[in-house]
Design a protein around this motif. Structure first.
Motif, PDB file in Angstrom:
ATOM      1  N   GLU A 265       8.196  -2.083  -6.911  1.00 19.11           N
ATOM      2  CA  GLU A 265       7.838  -3.013  -5.849  1.00 19.11           C
ATOM      3  C   GLU A 265       7.722  -2.320  -4.496  1.00 19.11           C
ATOM      4  OE1 GLU A 265       9.613  -7.251  -6.899  1.00 19.11           O
ATOM      5  OE2 GLU A 265      11.204  -5.773  -6.566  1.00 19.11           O
TER       6      GLU A 265
ATOM      7  N   SER B 133      -2.309  -0.974  -5.318  1.00 14.44           N
ATOM      8  CA  SER B 133      -1.558  -1.605  -6.412  1.00 14.44           C
ATOM      9  C   SER B 133      -0.890  -0.593  -7.329  1.00 14.44           C
ATOM     10  CB  SER B 133      -2.485  -2.503  -7.237  1.00 14.44           C
ATOM     11  OG  SER B 133      -3.492  -1.742  -7.854  1.00 14.44           O
TER      12      SER B 133
ATOM     13  N   ASN C  11      -3.527  -5.394   1.024  1.00 14.95           N
ATOM     14  CA  ASN C  11      -2.756  -6.275   0.149  1.00 14.95           C
ATOM     15  C   ASN C  11      -2.040  -5.376  -0.854  1.00 14.95           C
ATOM     16  OD1 ASN C  11      -1.727  -8.372  -1.383  1.00 14.95           O
ATOM     17  ND2 ASN C  11      -3.656  -8.745  -2.453  1.00 14.95           N
ATOM     18  N   PHE C  12      -0.718  -5.285  -0.741  1.00 16.85           N
ATOM     19  CA  PHE C  12       0.081  -4.449  -1.626  1.00 16.85           C
ATOM     20  C   PHE C  12       0.502  -5.269  -2.842  1.00 16.85           C
ATOM     21  CE2 PHE C  12       0.451  -2.378   2.476  1.00 16.85           C
ATOM     22  CZ  PHE C  12       0.293  -1.049   2.150  1.00 16.85           C
ATOM     23  N   VAL C  13       0.162  -4.781  -4.056  1.00 15.75           N
ATOM     24  CA  VAL C  13       0.426  -5.509  -5.299  1.00 15.75           C
ATOM     25  C   VAL C  13       1.431  -4.721  -6.140  1.00 15.75           C
ATOM     26  CG1 VAL C  13      -0.608  -6.470  -7.389  1.00 15.75           C
ATOM     27  CG2 VAL C  13      -1.903  -6.484  -5.239  1.00 15.75           C
ATOM     28  N   ASN C  14       2.550  -5.357  -6.465  1.00 16.21           N
ATOM     29  CA  ASN C  14       3.628  -4.723  -7.226  1.00 16.21           C
ATOM     30  C   ASN C  14       3.272  -4.553  -8.698  1.00 16.21           C
ATOM     31  OD1 ASN C  14       5.256  -4.737  -4.913  1.00 16.21           O
ATOM     32  ND2 ASN C  14       5.940  -6.809  -5.333  1.00 16.21           N
ATOM     33  N   GLY C  15       4.011  -3.685  -9.366  1.00 18.66           N
ATOM     34  CA  GLY C  15       3.831  -3.452 -10.795  1.00 18.66           C
ATOM     35  C   GLY C  15       5.171  -3.358 -11.498  1.00 18.66           C
TER      36      GLY C  15
ATOM     37  N   ILE D  41      -6.967  -3.408  -1.491  1.00 22.55           N
ATOM     38  CA  ILE D  41      -5.816  -3.594  -2.372  1.00 22.55           C
ATOM     39  C   ILE D  41      -5.223  -2.235  -2.728  1.00 22.55           C
ATOM     40  CG2 ILE D  41      -5.061  -4.379  -4.652  1.00 22.55           C
ATOM     41  CD1 ILE D  41      -7.220  -6.570  -4.444  1.00 22.55           C
TER      42      ILE D  41
ATOM     43  N   ASP E  94       1.047  -2.534 -14.173  1.00 22.56           N
ATOM     44  CA  ASP E  94       2.072  -2.859 -15.161  1.00 22.56           C
ATOM     45  C   ASP E  94       1.871  -1.857 -16.292  1.00 22.56           C
ATOM     46  OD1 ASP E  94       3.267  -5.045 -13.837  1.00 22.56           O
ATOM     47  OD2 ASP E  94       1.625  -6.339 -14.473  1.00 22.56           O
TER      48      ASP E  94
END
Length: 160
Positions: free
Chosen positions: A118, A25, A135-139, A23, A28
């Motif tokens: 993003e 990421s 797996n790229f996870v946005n914030g 991951i 937030d």
């Protein structure tokens, strides 16, 4: 018997490599207005990174991009472009690096408001031969909400 064991061992190793997912990421984040802020791009362990190509979009009305910091990609060909709210980061080297915990960090000046952070387009991290399964996870970033208890009363100089 040895040949069967060897073939099964190789197949197991390939299966683990194909299905292991790392991951990457962006958190937030909250911040007070008109402040410099460094946002880490977190990453699981990658043993042998030889190249990367990552694009991250942000709202230029909310953030000013200042640069990439905490960059482990010394040597090789490291490039950063900021194109109207999309940061493009690319790097490659024939001498791979090991990544644990943080890929790099982005230095912004936070004005005010909310901005998604993003991953855009086809992002990729590779070793010398293959792309990692990522797996790229946005914030995001938004204004920090102050509680009444965080606000200090003005002093008059007559307090005990």
């Amino acid at each position: 018997m040895y040949k069967i064991f060897l073939v099964l061992s190789i197949m197991l190793r390939l299966t683990i490599n194909v299905f292991t997912q790392t991951i990457v990421s962006i958190p937030d984040t909250t911040s007070l207005a008109n402040k410099a802020i460094v946002i880490p791009i977190s990453c699981g362990a990658l043993d042998s990174v030889a190249s990367l190509s990552i694009s991250i979009s942000y709202d230029k009305n909310v953030l000013d991009f200042n640069g990439i910091v905490d960059n482990p990609f010394a040597g090789g060909n490291f490039q950063v472009f900021d194109n109207s709210g999309v940061i493009a980061v690319s790097w490659f080297s024939l001498t791979p690096v090991k990544i644990t915990g943080k890929l790099f960090a982005i230095d912004f000046f936070y004005k005010t408001g909310t901005s998604l952070l993003e991953f855009e387009g086809r992002n990729q991290i590779t070793d010398l031969n293959n792309a990692y399964n990522i797996n790229f996870v946005n914030g995001s970033i938004r204004a920090e909400v102050l509680k009444i208890s965080d606000i200090q009363k003005p002093t008059t100089g007559n307090e005990p």
